[in-house]
Design an enzyme around this catalytic site. Structure first.
Site, PDB file in Angstrom:
ATOM      1  N   PHE C 114      30.858  16.363  80.289  1.00  8.73           N
ATOM      2  CA  PHE C 114      30.759  17.815  80.343  1.00  8.73           C
ATOM      3  C   PHE C 114      32.025  18.373  80.972  1.00  8.73           C
ATOM      4  CE2 PHE C 114      27.193  19.834  78.639  1.00  8.73           C
ATOM      5  CZ  PHE C 114      27.039  21.114  79.168  1.00  8.73           C
ATOM      6  N   GLN C 227      31.681  34.681  84.655  1.00  6.61           N
ATOM      7  CA  GLN C 227      32.111  33.602  83.771  1.00  6.61           C
ATOM      8  C   GLN C 227      31.977  33.973  82.304  1.00  6.61           C
ATOM      9  OE1 GLN C 227      29.938  29.645  83.190  1.00  6.61           O
ATOM     10  NE2 GLN C 227      31.795  29.014  84.261  1.00  6.61           N
ATOM     11  N   HIS C 229      31.806  32.242  78.861  1.00 10.88           N
ATOM     12  CA  HIS C 229      31.566  30.928  78.266  1.00 10.88           C
ATOM     13  C   HIS C 229      32.454  30.793  77.035  1.00 10.88           C
ATOM     14  CE1 HIS C 229      29.603  27.591  76.262  1.00 10.88           C
ATOM     15  NE2 HIS C 229      28.861  27.383  77.330  1.00 10.88           N
ATOM     16  N   LEU C 239      24.711  31.760  72.548  1.00  6.43           N
ATOM     17  CA  LEU C 239      25.441  30.639  73.123  1.00  6.43           C
ATOM     18  C   LEU C 239      25.426  29.383  72.254  1.00  6.43           C
ATOM     19  CD1 LEU C 239      26.685  29.369  75.783  1.00  6.43           C
ATOM     20  CD2 LEU C 239      24.364  28.688  76.318  1.00  6.43           C
ATOM     21  N   GLU C 242      28.011  23.862  75.704  1.00  7.52           N
ATOM     22  CA  GLU C 242      29.189  23.066  76.045  1.00  7.52           C
ATOM     23  C   GLU C 242      28.952  21.609  75.666  1.00  7.52           C
ATOM     24  OE1 GLU C 242      31.565  24.171  79.388  1.00  7.52           O
ATOM     25  OE2 GLU C 242      30.991  22.309  80.380  1.00  7.52           O
ATOM     26  N   ARG C 273      35.603  25.874  82.437  1.00  7.84           N
ATOM     27  CA  ARG C 273      35.296  26.942  81.490  1.00  7.84           C
ATOM     28  C   ARG C 273      36.278  28.100  81.500  1.00  7.84           C
ATOM     29  NH1 ARG C 273      28.714  27.458  81.617  1.00  7.84           N
ATOM     30  NH2 ARG C 273      28.360  25.485  80.535  1.00  7.84           N
ATOM     31  N   HIS C 337      28.739  35.298  80.304  1.00  5.65           N
ATOM     32  CA  HIS C 337      27.678  34.298  80.347  1.00  5.65           C
ATOM     33  C   HIS C 337      26.969  34.176  81.685  1.00  5.65           C
ATOM     34  CE1 HIS C 337      25.578  30.660  79.350  1.00  5.65           C
ATOM     35  NE2 HIS C 337      26.209  29.942  80.245  1.00  5.65           N
ATOM     36  N   ARG C 372      32.080  28.322  87.667  1.00  5.09           N
ATOM     37  CA  ARG C 372      31.008  27.323  87.704  1.00  5.09           C
ATOM     38  C   ARG C 372      31.244  26.276  86.629  1.00  5.09           C
ATOM     39  NH1 ARG C 372      26.753  26.440  84.707  1.00  5.09           N
ATOM     40  NH2 ARG C 372      26.585  28.463  83.657  1.00  5.09           N
TER      41      ARG C 372
END
Lengths: 296, 320, 558
Positions: C114, C227, C229, C239, C242, C273, C337, C372
């Protein structure tokens, strides 16, 4: 036009009026039938056998498909339940080559092999897709004008729509209405059109099963239908055979006759109602026949 | 494109009862039913009540009937639903009481879910780390865990329509999630409960739930799997189990169904009350000439069929 | 009298975890939620949850370092250490509860790679981990028989003598106003997504709790850290996880090039991100995008893998973008996001108001700092949900139920709602909300600058003025959603104001806050949190030092 004919169990058992009617209609349409039961084809399992053993059910249906493949003929059925069960089995067999191999292993002892080419279709679909609506009209000798008919498809010829390839064959969704209208009748839209007749739980929960019969027959009657028409003899058994119980359970008078699809086509073609077995129903068809000026 | 969204409305504070209200709007070609409803409530009629949240088929809030069948509004394209006049019909889900407009009371839905004790029940001391389980088993569960509790299956369920006691497809699919979880040790007890009235045998096998489920959970397939599982752990004396048994035996014996013997075998030849129950129907059938032949002939080469059954049984090591 | 030792607001992952934890400690706990628990926005999280399992050769210090670096050194390292050190055990807790995590060949919990992490430590359920966790927590909630005030909308916190005493809430189905008295309140109300248009967030994410806490005197922190995304659909903002990049998907520009090579040559598509979003935005701004998007390409992953591990996005691609991701690249763009900022709390969830706790996305401890990492949010919710629940339960043990004029609050709000309903002339909520959202997207996007933010501030002021005379179209009492949206807008406006004020204050670029007029990170002046509190003169800004334990801030390269 020639088909490997699979009449199913009920059309020769509890609804013996259906089988000869279907044969007569096919003959009139110039459809030749090679009867699969004479060649050892078994019951499809009706979904009930599959509850006990789905693999076994798939093998039995693959066997029927293989026999038809051997004849080089497409399969035609006259029962919504046969249609649904066969389509579901066929989907599993066609989409998973490993599974098909496992199934064929069982068939090999008998020297059979399903090659994956079967496409079993109901007479209803054959009428719309092969004969064609315009062509069908040319066979009408006794137009059913004035008749208001409620189409009752039977679950297994409308769901799951993916297995029945509704996206590919857009005419299937309202095929019954199309046929009714081609024969001169008026199709009545009613809430029970694609709902369940209750047959599968008849022995398990008769009260619920009979309630479904009551709901669909009475709602069709309330909307002014003269009769229900169904392509499924199992639905017929419940809607016709258990209509007296439905009337008793819900304390209402319904008495709306249930007509098999081939009987309807036969009537429009000019056949005598007795030839089509219309005097053999539990709920009398006299009234609806008199509407098209035929003695029942 | 121009659409007419016909909504079945109900205002509990108004004595009018249920009525249809048509909304005409201009909206983009790729819009969903939810886009249209949101546009209505933002620009035309703020009194239209509905539940919706994620807009991406994961929260389960926006289940409603569109053209007579339950679905999620957010992943239903308008172009797929409009008729020739550009109209679609939107109503609240059925089988559950309506609070207002498209908002239904979910109480019964959740009560039924709770009925199946929907939490993992594992036996013995918890391991220090994770329970060891195959990826295959977890992948299998992900099919049924995908359920977003939207209620579409419950809305269109044929059995629930006639019997509100039926526990319903969503609860049964949830029950399956535990029976199929290798970490749950209460399968036999769970199946015992589900084997009773209002459980797995009251499903009428109509495929409505499979058809309307937006996440491919296939509730009816899960119910059938529960039936198979129930029979295999020994709950084989229900009418449903006996029916499947009888059916299978009869097809094995002659290749096709002996409809005369099927109900008799199902209820048991000594089950006088049940047999007598069939009498009126049987009698009517007899009179009309609809009785199946007493002499039931075999299909040609029936030996092949019998051998097939035996072979498959042996291969699967099934006791009969 | 409705009263509980611990009252949790919000029934998402943080809320349910807090409630279960509080009950385990023996507290009488209840949850109040404006939607049914499984409708909470936690269900939209797709990719996975991070944890370092020390018995599998991982070290939570590495996870902590990745998190600290990911936060662009704004994260408080003591809190990050707690989160990462407790992650392993919490993961096992979740598995024991029944979460159907993916497994490896040995039947043990399996991982995927990730963003922003040097080692694969993201545990997952296909691509619907959030939903899978949320539903299992709800199973546990059903088992626990914890009372849920379902579809009750919190109107405001009750603060008496500087202490939080409960809430005034509206039962949506009936329109009746109630007071729920509580010794402690844990705010788990989620983020502020809908303040921006478009956003990946559900329509219910309107910053209610952050707004309510702010109005009650709680400090908010790092509100400018919004954030974006990297992979969201154009238009709807839906969305794409990820996890797709975690499984190996590529990002391509209009020239078919994997442009991340220019911006993050080591981690490529799995850089942090904010780095990826900035890269995408730059490519789009410089003309190498297509229709305001770049491409996410999964074709080389093969159908089998996609169907096993990325099942949901096959449907999302088909249903919402008309794209078959198995054999076509899908156009995506950065979309609003998540908010790293929120209600300032300590590592046990305590805010500066006694009796008021916060956990989950609405809280800011801070573990995420300026950015984050993916799969750290699911972790944040359960770790700090659990801790807050336990701490609140412990605190409540020694408290008496606060005494105050319950009827006064009920009648006060009934009067407020009546005045709102009675107002005949004014504007409805919808246009104000849409204008606010579009302005926030335009002036507070991936890149910001002074002039734009000042314009935005005045636009928010305009919206606030319009809101003063907002009018209802539905004046009924039963399930009045028109009323709910109107009330939500009030909280959204407060959140918007604090976001922009904080953005103007931080004169550097750090994490997700990228200013074209201050493009560099400035540790000398700005290694600090921006705090905003409500005063009679409007929002007041202050600073709070970042807690540094093990890792000295250094240049952040991927």
């Amino acid at each position: 036009m020639k088909f490997a004919f699979f009449p199913g169990c009920v059309s020769r058992g509890g609804c013996p009026e259906l089988y000869p009617a279907a044969k007569k209609v096919c003959a009139q349409l110039g459809i030749e039938l090679d009867e699969l039961q004479d060649r050892g084809a078994t019951c499809t399992g009706a979904g009930v056998l599959q509850e006990k053993n789905q693999f076994l059910g798939d093998v039995l249906n693959a066997r029927t498909f293989a026999i038809a493949e051997g004849l080089g003929l497409p399969i035609m059925v006259i029962c919504s339940t046969c249609q649904g069960v066969m389509s579901q089995a066929n989907k599993r067999l066609k989409t998973d080559p490993n599974y098909l191999a496992k199934v064929n292993e069982q068939l090999s002892e008998e020297g059979l092999e399903y090659k994956g080419t079967a496409s079993p279709r109901h007479l209803l679909w054959v009428l719309v897709e092969d004969i064609g609506i315009e062509n069908l009209k040319t066979y009408v000798r006794r137009p059913l004008s004035g008749l208001r008919l409620a189409p009752f498809y039977g679950c297994y010829i409308v769901r799951p729509s993916e297995d029945l390839e509704f996206k590919l064959y857009r005419d299937r969704e309202d095929s019954l209405e199309k046929v009714m209208e081609a024969l001169g009748a008026e199709a009545v839209d009613f809430p029970g059109k694609t709902r369940c007749c209750g047959f599968p739980i008849l022995t398990i929960n008769e009260k619920n099963s009979v309630q479904m019969v009551a709901n669909h027959t009475s709602s069709a009657k309330e909307l002014g239908a003269d009769a229900l028409v169904t392509p499924c003899p199992l639905c017929h058994l419940n809607l016709d055979g258990y209509q007296p119980s439905a009337m008793k359970q819900t304390q209402q008078d319904i008495n709306i006759p249930i007509i098999h699809l081939p009987q309807l086509v036969g009537l429009a073609m000019g056949f005598d109602p007795k030839e089509l077995g219309l005097s053999r129903h539990i709920i009398s068809t006299k009234k609806v026949l008199s509407k098209i000026q035929v003695a029942g | 494109m121009q659409v007419i969204v016909s909504v079945n409305r109900f205002d509990p504070e108004d004595s009018k009862g249920k009525y249809w209200q048509d909304y005409n709007l201009e909206i983009g070609e790729n819009s969903t039913v939810l886009d249209a409803l949101i546009k209505i409530r933002e620009e035309i009629d703020g009194s239209l009540a509905m539940r919706c949240s994620c807009r991406s088929a994961i929260c389960g809030s926006c289940a409603m009937r569109v053209n007579g069948h339950a679905r999620l509004a957010c992943n239903t394209k308008l172009v797929d639903m409009t008729d020739d006049a550009g109209m679609i019909k939107v109503e609240p889900m059925t089988n559950l009481p309506v609070i207002k407009d498209l908002v239904i009371d979910q109480q019964m839905f959740w009560d039924k879910i709770k009925q199946v004790s929907p939490w993992l029940q594992s036996e013995g001391p918890e391991p220090k780390g994770e329970y060891v389980a195959s990826n295959e088993s977890m992948n299998h569960l992900s099919g049924v865990m995908a359920c977003i509790m939207c209620g579409a299956c419950v809305s269109d369920c044929s059995a629930l329509e006639v019997d509100k006691n039926f526990i319903g497809p969503a609860a049964l699919a949830k029950a399956y999630r535990f029976v199929a979880d290798p970490r749950d040790s209460k399968s036999v007890e769970r199946l015992g409960v589900l084997n009773e009235y209002s459980g797995i045998w009251d499903c009428t096998r109509c495929y409505e739930c499979v058809e309307v489920c937006p996440k491919g959970v296939g509730p009816m397939d899960r119910i059938m799997a529960l039936r198979e599982e129930a029979i295999s752990v020994g709950y084989d004396n229900t009418i449903g189990a006996r029916h499947a048994d009888a059916f299978s035996d009869l097809v094995e014996d002659s290749g096709w169904l002996d409809e005369l013997r099927l109900p008799i075998k199902t209820v048991g030849i000594f089950n006088l009350p049940a047999l007598l129950n069939f009498a009126p129907v049987g009698l009517r059938a007899l009179v009309k000439g609809k009785m199946p032949a007493i002499f039931h002939h075999n299909v040609p080469n029936v030996e092949n069929v019998r051998k097939l059954f035996k072979r498959i049984r042996n291969n699967q090591n099934i006791d009969d | 009298m409705l009263e509980h030792d611990v009252l949790v607001i919000g029934a998402g992952l943080a809320g349910m975890r807090a409630a279960l934890s509080a009950q385990e400690m023996g507290a009488n706990v209840a949850i109040v939620s404006k939607v049914h628990p499984v409708r909470s926005h936690s269900n939209a999280a797709q990719g996975g949850i991070n944890a370092a399992l020390t018995d599998r050769g991982d070290d939570w210090n590495d996870h902590a370092y990745d998190t600290v670096k990911g936060s662009d050194y704004l994260g408080d390292q003591d809190a990050i250490e707690i989160m990462c050190s407790e992650a392993g055990q919490e993961l096992i807790n979740l598995e024991h509860m029944g979460v159907i995590f993916n497994r490896d060949d040995q039947g043990l919990l399996g991982t995927r790679a990730f963003g922003g992490q040097q080692k694969a430590r993201t545990f997952f359920v296909a691509d619907f981990t959030g939903q899978a966790m949320l539903h299992v927590l709800y199973e546990q909630l059903m088992k626990s028989s914890i009372r849920v005030y379902e579809e009750w909308f919190v109107l405001a916190l009750i603060i008496e003598g500087g202490v939080c005493c409960g809430v005034t809430a509206l039962e949506i189905a009936t329109g009746r106003v109630y007071v729920i008295r509580a010794k402690t309140v844990i705010m788990c109300s989620g983020g502020v997504g809908r303040v921006f248009e478009p956003s990946t967030n559900a329509l219910i994410v309107t910053g209610d709790g952050i707004g309510q806490a702010y109005s009650s005197g709680a400090s908010l922190m790092d509100m400018e850290m919004i954030q974006y995304h990297p992979t969201t659909l154009k238009g709807s903002g839906v969305l794409i996880t990820e996890g797709a990049r975690g499984e190996g998907a590529y990002l391509l520009n209009s020239e078919g090039k994997r442009f991340m090579e220019t911006y993050a040559p080591n981690m490529m598509e799995l850089a942090s991100r904010d780095v990826v979003s900035r890269a995408e935005q730059t490519e789009i701004n410089e003309g190498r995008g297509v229709d305001g998007c770049v491409y996410l390409d999964l074709r080389h992953l093969g159908e089998d893998l996609i169907r096993e591990r990325l099942t949901q996005i096959v449907d999302i691609g088909q249903d919402f973008a008309g794209v078959n991701i198995i054999n076509e690249p899908i156009p995506i763009r950065p979309g609003m996001h998540y908010i790293m900022g929120g209600i300032k709390t300590d590592v046990n969830g305590r805010t500066n108001i006694p009796g008021l706790y916060a956990a989950g996305e609405c809280a800011c401890i801070s573990v995420h700092g300026g950015n984050r990492l993916g799969a750290n949010s699911l972790l944040d919710t359960v770790i700090f949900g659990r801790r807050s629940g336990a701490h609140a339960a412990g605190y409540a043990k020694d408290q008496e139920f606060p005494e105050f004029d319950v009827q006064g609050y009920v009648k006060g709000y009934e009067q407020k709602l009546k005045s709102l309903a009675d107002r005949q002339k004014g504007e409805r909520w919808a246009q104000i909300r849409n204008d606010l959202g579009k302005d926030m997207d335009q002036y507070f996007g991936v890149y910001r600058e002074e002039r734009g933010m000042q314009i935005l501030l005045s636009r928010i002021e305009d919206c606030k003025k319009r809101y003063e005379t907002v009018v209802l179209q539905d004046r009924g009492t039963i399930f009045n959603t028109d009323l709910i949206f109107t009330l939500e807008l009030g909280f959204m406006l407060d959140c918007a104001e604090t976001i922009v004020k904080s953005g103007i204050e931080r004169k550097e670029s750090r994490g997700a806050h990228s200013r074209t007029d201050y493009p560099l990170r400035n540790d000398k002046d700005w290694l600090t949190h921006v705090v905003v509190s409500k005063t009679d003169n409007g929002p007041e800004i202050s600073h709070l030092p970042v807690k540094i334990t093990k890792w000295t801030p250094e240049e952040r390269k991927y």
